[in-house]
Design a protein around this motif. Sequence first.
Motif, mmCIF file in Angstrom:
data_model
loop_
_atom_site.group_PDB
_atom_site.id
_atom_site.type_symbol
_atom_site.label_atom_id
_atom_site.label_comp_id
_atom_site.label_asym_id
_atom_site.label_seq_id
_atom_site.Cartn_x
_atom_site.Cartn_y
_atom_site.Cartn_z
ATOM 1 N N HIS A 130 -1.712 -13.152 4.960
ATOM 2 C CA HIS A 130 -2.210 -14.191 5.860
ATOM 3 C C HIS A 130 -3.476 -14.847 5.284
ATOM 4 O O HIS A 130 -3.627 -16.065 5.339
ATOM 5 N N LEU A 131 -4.364 -14.030 4.734
ATOM 6 C CA LEU A 131 -5.628 -14.544 4.206
ATOM 7 C C LEU A 131 -5.481 -15.227 2.842
ATOM 8 O O LEU A 131 -6.296 -16.069 2.474
ATOM 9 N N VAL A 132 -4.451 -14.829 2.100
ATOM 10 C CA VAL A 132 -4.192 -15.419 0.781
ATOM 11 C C VAL A 132 -2.748 -15.948 0.796
ATOM 12 O O VAL A 132 -1.835 -15.318 0.250
ATOM 13 N N PRO A 133 -2.528 -17.078 1.452
ATOM 14 C CA PRO A 133 -1.160 -17.565 1.647
ATOM 15 C C PRO A 133 -0.364 -17.749 0.353
ATOM 16 O O PRO A 133 0.840 -17.507 0.327
ATOM 17 N N GLY A 134 -1.025 -18.138 -0.711
ATOM 18 C CA GLY A 134 -0.320 -18.321 -1.982
ATOM 19 C C GLY A 134 0.283 -17.035 -2.516
ATOM 20 O O GLY A 134 1.268 -17.070 -3.257
ATOM 21 N N ALA A 135 -0.279 -15.898 -2.132
ATOM 22 C CA ALA A 135 0.244 -14.607 -2.594
ATOM 23 C C ALA A 135 1.633 -14.319 -2.033
ATOM 24 O O ALA A 135 2.395 -13.557 -2.621
ATOM 25 N N GLY A 136 1.967 -14.938 -0.902
ATOM 26 C CA GLY A 136 3.254 -14.693 -0.261
ATOM 27 C C GLY A 136 4.383 -15.566 -0.762
ATOM 28 O O GLY A 136 5.505 -15.479 -0.260
ATOM 29 N N GLU A 137 4.112 -16.373 -1.760
ATOM 30 C CA GLU A 137 5.136 -17.275 -2.281
ATOM 31 C C GLU A 137 5.902 -16.644 -3.427
ATOM 32 O O GLU A 137 5.350 -15.866 -4.196
ATOM 33 N N GLY A 138 7.176 -16.979 -3.521
ATOM 34 C CA GLY A 138 7.999 -16.500 -4.620
ATOM 35 C C GLY A 138 8.830 -15.282 -4.258
ATOM 36 O O GLY A 138 8.907 -14.857 -3.100
ATOM 37 N N ARG A 139 9.448 -14.736 -5.261
ATOM 38 C CA ARG A 139 10.380 -13.626 -5.084
ATOM 39 C C ARG A 139 9.688 -12.275 -4.942
ATOM 40 O O ARG A 139 10.168 -11.388 -4.245
ATOM 41 N N LEU A 140 8.576 -12.097 -5.620
ATOM 42 C CA LEU A 140 7.894 -10.801 -5.639
ATOM 43 C C LEU A 140 7.484 -10.316 -4.242
ATOM 44 O O LEU A 140 7.706 -9.142 -3.929
ATOM 45 N N PRO A 141 6.920 -11.155 -3.380
ATOM 46 C CA PRO A 141 6.585 -10.680 -2.034
ATOM 47 C C PRO A 141 7.813 -10.257 -1.217
ATOM 48 O O PRO A 141 7.747 -9.295 -0.443
ATOM 49 N N ARG A 142 8.918 -10.942 -1.391
ATOM 50 C CA ARG A 142 10.147 -10.545 -0.690
ATOM 51 C C ARG A 142 10.646 -9.202 -1.202
ATOM 52 O O ARG A 142 11.135 -8.368 -0.431
ATOM 53 N N LEU A 143 10.513 -8.978 -2.500
ATOM 54 C CA LEU A 143 10.862 -7.684 -3.078
ATOM 55 C C LEU A 143 9.921 -6.596 -2.549
ATOM 56 O O LEU A 143 10.348 -5.480 -2.259
ATOM 57 N N HIS A 144 8.653 -6.941 -2.400
ATOM 58 C CA HIS A 144 7.674 -6.016 -1.831
ATOM 59 C C HIS A 144 8.061 -5.635 -0.405
ATOM 60 O O HIS A 144 8.031 -4.454 -0.036
#
Length: 130
Positions: free
Chosen positions: A57-71
């Motif tokens: 939530h605080l670093v919205p760019g971190a949630g973009e892409g495939r890696l966060p979904r894998l996380h």
Amino acid sequence: MNGIARPFMLIAVLCALGGMVWGIQMSASQDHLLSPAHGHLNLLGWVSCAIYAFYYHLVPGAGEGRLPRLHLAATVLSLGLLIPGIPLAILERTEVLAKAGSLTALASMLLFGAIVLRSRPEKAAFLHQR
């Protein structure tokens, strides 16, 4: 809360509720044999998932892409394996789920570490911008 942060927070709340109900049940029955599983549900489910949600939530760019979904998938899988796996290990039925869940939890945290390392927020989200 939007994006990948939302499912992490929903999981955190569900785990907190489950942990509370389980803790009340253990207290009422005076049977604390499965307290290690209760502790893991609270720590990995409630605390870790809430921290993940707040970070995304605080670093919205971190949630973009495939890696966060894998996380997210690794986190859900680790909880799904560990929470029944620890009681099965305590009851000496099998340790396979607990071991697999532990390795998956480690993989989940390694993925989160990679996400944190690759994320470079331009400004802290908590600072007031003019």
